[in-house]
Design a protein around this motif. Structure first.
Motif, mmCIF file in Angstrom:
data_model
loop_
_atom_site.group_PDB
_atom_site.id
_atom_site.type_symbol
_atom_site.label_atom_id
_atom_site.label_comp_id
_atom_site.label_asym_id
_atom_site.label_seq_id
_atom_site.Cartn_x
_atom_site.Cartn_y
_atom_site.Cartn_z
ATOM 1 N N ASP A 1 -3.760 -22.490 -10.787
ATOM 2 C CA ASP A 1 -4.979 -21.327 -11.462
ATOM 3 C C ASP A 1 -4.489 -20.884 -12.734
ATOM 4 N N GLU B 1 -2.780 -13.908 -5.478
ATOM 5 C CA GLU B 1 -2.947 -15.292 -4.642
ATOM 6 C C GLU B 1 -2.679 -15.054 -3.153
ATOM 7 N N TRP C 1 -0.516 -20.870 -7.838
ATOM 8 C CA TRP C 1 -0.382 -19.989 -9.246
ATOM 9 C C TRP C 1 -0.369 -21.028 -10.097
ATOM 10 N N LEU D 1 2.139 -20.451 -2.472
ATOM 11 C CA LEU D 1 1.805 -19.403 -3.613
ATOM 12 C C LEU D 1 1.933 -19.807 -4.791
#
Length: 200
Positions: A175, A145, A172, A168
């Motif tokens: 996604d 990422e 994450w 981040l």
């Protein structure tokens, strides 16, 4: 002129007596047994020795190999392998922008192999390998990422990974899909079984 008396006649020489057929076998001369060595026939070069008799030892049995059981070394090796595997896995994600299943398998394999080979048969190591592989896959996905984010934002990889770690994690979560967790399970399973097999 005197004549000497002729010498007395000698009886004709008798041939040696042959054993008669009617003579019992026990009266016939028996051949004397000859002494033989314990090994009457020397083995030929390259000959295979006969198998030992059942229950009879055939030379000294080799000593069993010592069982490796070094928990500390196994944990250190698994941790180092997890860190390296996370970096490689993250680089693959960052370059391809996809999560790849065989890469997660590779993470679990490396962690389990390192733990089993260096740590031995300690029962803690397969469990620790599975946990470390889960962490390795997670960190690897965050590295991916960060690499993707560094290409799409003005921030560098190190700034994203070390200064904006919470961002981040949010990316994450956004996604993540069911396949993401399948990769977690695959890595943990491969690490667990790999540590057991590598210890033998």
């Amino acid at each position: 002129m005197s004549q000497s008396a002729p010498p007395p006649a000698q009886p004709p020489a008798q041939p040696p007596a042959q054993p008669s057929a009617q003579q019992p076998a026990e009266q016939q001369p028996q051949p004397q047994p000859q002494k033989v060595d314990a090994a009457p026939y020397a083995p030929h070069p390259g000959a295979v020795p006969p198998p030992p008799a059942p229950g009879a030892p055939y030379g000294a049995a080799p000593a069993p190999a010592p069982v490796r059981n070094n928990l500390g070394l196994g944990l250190v090796a698994a941790f180092v392998a997890a860190v390296v595997a996370a970096g490689v896995y993250g680089a693959i994600i960052g370059l391809t922008k996809h999560e790849i299943g065989w890469a997660a398998v590779g993470v679990g394999f490396l962690v389990g192999l390192a733990a089993g080979r260096l740590g031995g048969r300690n029962p803690v190591l397969p469990v620790a390998s599975a946990v470390l592989s889960l962490g390795s896959v997670y960190i690897g996905q965050l590295v991916g990422e960060a690499m993707i984010g560094a290409k799409e934002t003005p921030l560098s990889f190190s700034e994203l990974f070390f200064q904006h770690f919470d961002v981040l994690q949010e990316a994450w979560k956004a996604d993540a899909d069911p396949l993401t967790f399948v990769f977690f399970a695959i890595a943990a399973y491969v690490a667990f079984t790999g540590a057991k097999k590598a210890a033998h």
